[in-house]
Design a protein around this motif. Structure first.
Motif, short mmCIF file in Angstrom:
data_model
loop_
_atom_site.label_atom_id
_atom_site.label_comp_id
_atom_site.label_asym_id
_atom_site.label_seq_id
_atom_site.Cartn_x
_atom_site.Cartn_y
_atom_site.Cartn_z
N ASN A 8 0.82 -1.22 0.00
CA ASN A 8 0.00 0.00 0.00
C ASN A 8 0.85 1.26 0.00
O ASN A 8 0.54 2.23 -0.69
N LYS A 43 -2.37 -5.71 -7.90
CA LYS A 43 -2.97 -5.68 -6.56
C LYS A 43 -4.50 -5.71 -6.66
O LYS A 43 -5.17 -6.44 -5.91
N SER A 78 -10.80 0.28 -3.76
CA SER A 78 -9.42 -0.11 -4.03
C SER A 78 -8.54 1.11 -4.33
O SER A 78 -7.33 1.08 -4.08
N TYR A 89 -8.12 2.72 -0.58
CA TYR A 89 -7.57 1.93 0.52
C TYR A 89 -6.08 2.16 0.78
O TYR A 89 -5.67 2.26 1.95
N PRO A 90 -5.21 2.23 -0.24
CA PRO A 90 -3.79 2.45 0.07
C PRO A 90 -3.55 3.71 0.89
O PRO A 90 -2.76 3.70 1.84
N SER A 99 -4.93 3.11 4.54
CA SER A 99 -4.13 2.21 5.37
C SER A 99 -2.81 2.84 5.78
O SER A 99 -2.36 2.65 6.91
#
Length: 377
Positions: free
Chosen positions: A294, A321, A349, A352-353, A356
């Motif tokens: 991520n 990914k 998607s 999210y990186p 996180s």
């Protein structure tokens, strides 16, 4: 930079691919309507849950398990709302099917109120099997039946079972659902490759004897959260073969997703804060690989505009990914019968990186708030 980027991506791809194989190795458990044999002490710590308790209490009322084969121990962790009154009024209701309810007051002995609550309840539990869940959960009707039949057939000492979110509305809650589905996929996959590293205290069962043998939460009682994963780690070290996953649709405990980004970030920071104390090397490896992947995507997004990385490399890494994650989440969504929520996957998607990495950063440098209490790591 390119070599490192593709190296991280390859490791990530192989890790998730391994979870995919492991997911299918855990066979779905089917109920056979065996005669109940196991008696359970169900432990439910709570603090100011008056809004969520009615749904939980109704689900307890609907449990299709002999009422004299289980007890419910509620542990009041200094609530100042009407939670205790709600429980007491239900237990006193003569129209309610008789169930052994008990409300006890928590006794703080450590930095972890929830661990204190569970330890206290176990000391007063009548039965040999302990089951824990959360006060904001809803229990399926054949919950205890599933646990009982699994115990009769498999003879485990420690059972990890599934949880999910329900009634998700809008992007925020569906983002959480997809995240939890990915965690459930990794949990099941980890058991499937004989590398268990995740569980959730909202759906956990173990013998009282095992808890005593492991000295309960001794060794991590000063860490506010982690009543589930730290006990799992100790159970694995004691006898991995007796630690099993119950993959059964009749055992899925459900709860509601959070309704604000600040609450979600606080929850995820709390989850991340306990990772540094984990002794599960595979779990640490998974966490490092997932964070690295991520963080790599976030870095690539920053590097492309200034010409250090070509856009096609970023696209290639993202697609790898995106694809492998989707396969794992799809498997989990299929098991939980929640495939209709996959329409939110693409946008999730993309987000999210960044989410996180931000959570990891906050977890390193700040504490967290849980049930209106502030904690440091």
């Amino acid at each position: 930079m390119i070599v490192i980027s593709f190296g991280i991506t390859l490791i990530y791809f192989l890790l998730i691919a391994r979870f995919l194989l492991g997911f299918d190795r855990i066979k779905t458990f089917e109920l056979r309507q065996l005669k109940p044999k196991t008696r359970f002490s169900v432990i439910i710590p709570f603090r100011n849950e008056e809004k969520m308790l009615p749904a939980l209490l109704e689900s307890i009322r609907m449990l299709n398990y002999p009422k004299d084969y289980f007890e419910i121990i509620f542990v009041d962790d200094d609530s100042d709302d009407t939670s205790v009154d709600l429980i007491n009024s239900l237990s006193a209701n003569t129209s309610y099917p008789p169930t052994n309810f008990k409300v006890i007051k928590n006794k703080r002995t450590s930095n972890s109120p929830k661990k204190d609550a569970i330890t206290l309840a176990i000391s007063q539990a009548k039965y040999d099997w302990i089951v824990t869940t959360d006060a904001d959960s809803v229990l399926p009707i054949y919950w205890l039946n599933s646990l009982d039949e699994f115990i009769q057939k498999q003879r485990p000492d420690f059972i990890v079972a599934p949880i999910t979110y329900v009634n998700t509305q809008g992007f925020l809650q569906n983002f959480q659902l997809l995240d939890v589905l990915s965690l459930q996929g990794a949990t099941i996959g980890g058991f499937g490759v004989n590398k268990p590293f995740l569980c959730n205290g909202a759906n956990l069962a173990y013998t009282k004897e095992l808890f005593k043998t492991l000295n309960g939460f001794e060794g991590n009682s000063e860490i506010a959260s982690g009543d589930d994963v730290f006990l799992l780690e100790k159970a694995i070290q004691h006898d991995k073969m007796k630690v099993q996953y119950l993959k059964c649709e009749h055992t899925v405990v459900s709860t509601l997703a959070l309704n604000s980004w600040s609450n979600l970030i606080g929850q995820r920071v709390r989850w991340a804060a306990k990772s540094s104390a984990s002794k599960n090397l595979f779990g640490k490896f998974v966490g490092l690989v997932v964070f690295s992947q991520n963080a790599l995507l976030v870095c690539c997004v920053l590097l492309v505009p200034i010409g250090i990385m070509a856009p096609q490399y970023l696209l290639f890494i993202f697609l790898i990914k995106f694809s492998i994650d989707f396969l794992l989440i799809y498997k989990a969504a299929n098991f939980f019968d929640q495939k209709n929520h996959l329409k939110h996957y693409f946008l999730s998607s993309l987000c999210y990186p960044f989410f996180s990495v931000y959570v990891a950063f906050i977890a390193v440098f700040k504490g967290f708030t849980w049930k209106d209490r502030s904690y440091r790591k």
